[in-house]
Design a protein around this motif. Structure first.
Motif, PDB file in Angstrom:
ATOM      1  N   LEU A 147      -4.581   4.349   6.597  1.00 53.20           N
ATOM      2  CA  LEU A 147      -4.050   5.617   6.140  1.00 53.20           C
ATOM      3  C   LEU A 147      -5.147   6.683   6.190  1.00 53.20           C
ATOM      4  CD1 LEU A 147      -2.825   3.173   4.131  1.00 53.20           C
ATOM      5  CD2 LEU A 147      -1.449   5.090   3.333  1.00 53.20           C
ATOM      6  N   THR A 148      -4.723   7.958   6.278  1.00 54.73           N
ATOM      7  CA  THR A 148      -5.684   9.052   6.340  1.00 54.73           C
ATOM      8  C   THR A 148      -5.263  10.191   5.412  1.00 54.73           C
ATOM      9  OG1 THR A 148      -4.537  10.029   8.237  1.00 54.73           O
ATOM     10  CG2 THR A 148      -6.379   8.550   8.715  1.00 54.73           C
ATOM     11  N   HIS A 149      -6.247  10.976   5.024  1.00 55.03           N
ATOM     12  CA  HIS A 149      -6.003  12.170   4.209  1.00 55.03           C
ATOM     13  C   HIS A 149      -7.188  13.107   4.399  1.00 55.03           C
ATOM     14  CE1 HIS A 149      -4.779  14.741   0.871  1.00 55.03           C
ATOM     15  NE2 HIS A 149      -6.031  14.710   0.459  1.00 55.03           N
ATOM     16  N   ALA A 196     -10.355   8.155   5.586  1.00 54.45           N
ATOM     17  CA  ALA A 196      -9.534   7.104   6.181  1.00 54.45           C
ATOM     18  C   ALA A 196      -9.746   5.837   5.368  1.00 54.45           C
ATOM     19  CB  ALA A 196      -9.902   6.867   7.640  1.00 54.45           C
ATOM     20  N   VAL A 197      -8.657   5.129   5.085  1.00 56.01           N
ATOM     21  CA  VAL A 197      -8.763   3.870   4.361  1.00 56.01           C
ATOM     22  C   VAL A 197      -8.061   2.780   5.170  1.00 56.01           C
ATOM     23  CG1 VAL A 197      -6.700   4.313   2.926  1.00 56.01           C
ATOM     24  CG2 VAL A 197      -8.432   2.671   2.169  1.00 56.01           C
ATOM     25  N   LEU A 198      -8.763   1.673   5.349  1.00 57.46           N
ATOM     26  CA  LEU A 198      -8.239   0.524   6.067  1.00 57.46           C
ATOM     27  C   LEU A 198      -8.105  -0.633   5.084  1.00 57.46           C
ATOM     28  CD1 LEU A 198      -7.500  -0.933   8.762  1.00 57.46           C
ATOM     29  CD2 LEU A 198      -9.926  -1.551   8.936  1.00 57.46           C
ATOM     30  N   TYR A 199      -6.885  -1.124   4.925  1.00 61.06           N
ATOM     31  CA  TYR A 199      -6.620  -2.313   4.118  1.00 61.06           C
ATOM     32  C   TYR A 199      -6.424  -3.499   5.053  1.00 61.06           C
ATOM     33  CZ  TYR A 199      -5.730   0.620  -0.011  1.00 61.06           C
ATOM     34  OH  TYR A 199      -5.848   1.498  -1.064  1.00 61.06           O
ATOM     35  N   THR A 200      -7.208  -4.553   4.846  1.00 59.62           N
ATOM     36  CA  THR A 200      -7.130  -5.746   5.696  1.00 59.62           C
ATOM     37  C   THR A 200      -6.902  -6.967   4.819  1.00 59.62           C
ATOM     38  OG1 THR A 200      -8.659  -4.750   7.284  1.00 59.62           O
ATOM     39  CG2 THR A 200      -8.281  -7.128   7.463  1.00 59.62           C
ATOM     40  N   LEU A 201      -5.784  -7.639   5.027  1.00 60.74           N
ATOM     41  CA  LEU A 201      -5.423  -8.823   4.251  1.00 60.74           C
ATOM     42  C   LEU A 201      -5.634 -10.074   5.100  1.00 60.74           C
ATOM     43  CD1 LEU A 201      -4.156  -9.524   1.429  1.00 60.74           C
ATOM     44  CD2 LEU A 201      -1.949  -9.642   2.616  1.00 60.74           C
ATOM     45  N   THR A 202      -6.394 -11.018   4.572  1.00 58.30           N
ATOM     46  CA  THR A 202      -6.586 -12.322   5.194  1.00 58.30           C
ATOM     47  C   THR A 202      -6.091 -13.379   4.207  1.00 58.30           C
ATOM     48  OG1 THR A 202      -8.773 -12.822   4.288  1.00 58.30           O
ATOM     49  CG2 THR A 202      -8.687 -11.387   6.242  1.00 58.30           C
ATOM     50  N   PRO A 203      -6.056 -14.659   4.603  1.00 54.63           N
ATOM     51  CA  PRO A 203      -5.652 -15.682   3.643  1.00 54.63           C
ATOM     52  C   PRO A 203      -6.576 -15.770   2.431  1.00 54.63           C
ATOM     53  CG  PRO A 203      -5.505 -16.537   5.875  1.00 54.63           C
ATOM     54  CD  PRO A 203      -6.205 -15.224   5.963  1.00 54.63           C
ATOM     55  N   ILE A 233       0.216   7.334   7.080  1.00 53.30           N
ATOM     56  CA  ILE A 233      -0.055   6.052   7.743  1.00 53.30           C
ATOM     57  C   ILE A 233      -0.456   6.343   9.184  1.00 53.30           C
ATOM     58  CG2 ILE A 233       0.918   3.868   8.522  1.00 53.30           C
ATOM     59  CD1 ILE A 233       2.573   3.755   6.028  1.00 53.30           C
ATOM     60  N   ALA A 234      -1.724   6.139   9.479  1.00 55.53           N
ATOM     61  CA  ALA A 234      -2.243   6.414  10.817  1.00 55.53           C
ATOM     62  C   ALA A 234      -2.048   5.234  11.749  1.00 55.53           C
ATOM     63  CB  ALA A 234      -3.727   6.774  10.735  1.00 55.53           C
ATOM     64  N   GLU A 235      -2.129   4.031  11.205  1.00 59.66           N
ATOM     65  CA  GLU A 235      -1.872   2.803  11.957  1.00 59.66           C
ATOM     66  C   GLU A 235      -0.957   1.944  11.104  1.00 59.66           C
ATOM     67  OE1 GLU A 235      -5.583   0.985  12.917  1.00 59.66           O
ATOM     68  OE2 GLU A 235      -6.395   2.775  13.884  1.00 59.66           O
ATOM     69  N   PRO A 236       0.299   1.778  11.511  1.00 56.80           N
ATOM     70  CA  PRO A 236       1.261   1.047  10.679  1.00 56.80           C
ATOM     71  C   PRO A 236       0.864  -0.410  10.517  1.00 56.80           C
ATOM     72  CG  PRO A 236       2.182   1.502  12.849  1.00 56.80           C
ATOM     73  CD  PRO A 236       0.898   2.256  12.767  1.00 56.80           C
ATOM     74  N   ILE A 249       0.850  -1.184   0.000  1.00 55.82           N
ATOM     75  CA  ILE A 249       0.000   0.000   0.000  1.00 55.82           C
ATOM     76  C   ILE A 249       0.885   1.232   0.000  1.00 55.82           C
ATOM     77  CG2 ILE A 249      -1.915   1.162   1.126  1.00 55.82           C
ATOM     78  CD1 ILE A 249      -2.418  -1.830   0.265  1.00 55.82           C
ATOM     79  N   SER A 250       0.625   2.153  -0.905  1.00 53.57           N
ATOM     80  CA  SER A 250       1.443   3.352  -1.033  1.00 53.57           C
ATOM     81  C   SER A 250       0.799   4.536  -0.324  1.00 53.57           C
ATOM     82  CB  SER A 250       1.633   3.690  -2.513  1.00 53.57           C
ATOM     83  OG  SER A 250       2.379   4.888  -2.651  1.00 53.57           O
ATOM     84  N   THR A 251       1.639   5.392   0.255  1.00 54.12           N
ATOM     85  CA  THR A 251       1.132   6.643   0.800  1.00 54.12           C
ATOM     86  C   THR A 251       0.788   7.625  -0.309  1.00 54.12           C
ATOM     87  OG1 THR A 251       3.413   7.415   1.057  1.00 54.12           O
ATOM     88  CG2 THR A 251       2.354   6.454   2.997  1.00 54.12           C
ATOM     89  N   ARG A 252       1.202   7.328  -1.505  1.00 49.92           N
ATOM     90  CA  ARG A 252       0.830   8.150  -2.652  1.00 49.92           C
ATOM     91  C   ARG A 252      -0.552   7.735  -3.133  1.00 49.92           C
ATOM     92  NH1 ARG A 252       4.199   8.132  -8.174  1.00 49.92           N
ATOM     93  NH2 ARG A 252       2.954   9.607  -9.355  1.00 49.92           N
TER      94      ARG A 252
END
Length: 298
Positions: free
Chosen positions: A108-110, A125-132, A93-96, A15-18
């Motif tokens: 991440l936030t903007h 705010a965008v939350l990316y969550t990766l599971t199997p 990145i608000a929560e690493p 995930i990019s901060t850009r």
């Protein structure tokens, strides 16, 4: 430029901060989306977030609450304002990246600050969550200004089902209506897909069909999800979402662009919604909106 790296099971995401963008998504060695170098250009909005509007505002002008606003022209060949205000913006990145409970996530936030063309203040705010099983993206917008704000959103992944041309890939798209457009891609007519080249309710090869259209009338499955599925020589990839929240999807073959993949963009509203008013969300001061979508391999 910093980024968030997520790993879970066989899946890997960057995930990019850009632009708060999804830069990489892989299952093992298989790319599920078009990726790009961290320090390079973002090709054709690949993996970006589209807000406070997805797709186009025709002629880069619109009227809201009786006021006329002029936006920057970001699609000069057609004269439109394309894909919102945050696709190239710096996000924080608000929560690493963190792992636990069988998943990995990063947040991440903007903040969209008022400008003459969009004089509203939104905290994103965008939350990316990766599971199997896959990658879920949740985008939240809150009106932190003092006046109602028009809003729409969506993502812009280019899905991949192999290294070759997409003409042989099979597309399954559970939509019964397509928004026809003119030569400048301005909406013209909403019509039934029956009898058109855009009927992919039963999966079949894309072939030479050039698609750059918005679809609606999305059928949900027993889980309440609309599922767009792409199959090719490398396997399958799916993007799914709740069509009650994102009742539209733009699909683009990129014909003539020389770009890989098939863009599949779930949206809260259709192209040029700031002018038509169709499905535009009006966020009152303090009000929030949340939308999620998930990309999975199969």
């Amino acid at each position: 430029m910093s980024s968030g790296s997520l790993r879970c099971g066989d899946l890997h995401a960057e995930i990019s901060t850009r632009g708060g963008a999804l830069r990489v998504l892989r299952a093992g060695e298989r790319d599920l989306v078009v990726s790009w170098p961290e320090d390079g250009p973002i090709p054709f909005y690949s993996g970006t977030l589209l807000a406070p509007w997805p797709n186009r505002v025709a002629d880069a002008v619109y009227t809201f609450a009786g006021e006329r606003f002029e936006l920057p022209v970001t699609e000069p060949e057609r004269g439109h304002a394309l894909h919102g205000l945050v696709a190239e913006a710096p996000w924080e990145i608000a929560e690493p990246p963190a792992e636990g409970d069988g998943q990995a996530s990063v947040r991440l936030t903007h903040t969209i600050e008022p400008t003459p063309g969009y004089p509203f203040r939104l905290a994103l705010a965008v939350l990316y969550t990766l599971t199997p099983d896959g990658l879920t993206t949740t985008l939240t917008a809150q009106n932190v200004g003092d006046r109602p704000a028009p809003y729409g959103c969506g993502p812009h992944p280019w899905l991949l089902a192999g290294d070759g041309p997409l003409t042989g890939w099979e597309l399954e798209l559970p939509a019964d209506r397509v928004l026809l457009v003119d030569e400048r891609l301005v909406p013209r007519e909403l019509t039934d897909v029956t009898g058109t080249p855009y009927d992919f309710r039963r999966a079949h090869a894309i072939g030479d069909t050039a698609i750059d259209h918005a679809f609606t009338g999305l059928a949900a499955d027993a889980e309440g999800l609309a599922r767009v599925r792409l199959r090719g020589p490398a396997g399958g990839v799916e993007i799914n979402w709740d069509p009650r929240v994102l009742p539209w999807v733009q699909v683009c073959t990129g014909t003539g662009l020389g770009h890989r993949g098939l863009a599949v963009e779930p949206m809260t509203c259709p192209p040029d919604a700031f002018n038509s008013g169709t499905d535009v969300i009006v966020l009152q001061p303090g009000e929030k909106h949340e939308a999620s979508w998930t990309i999975v391999p199969f």
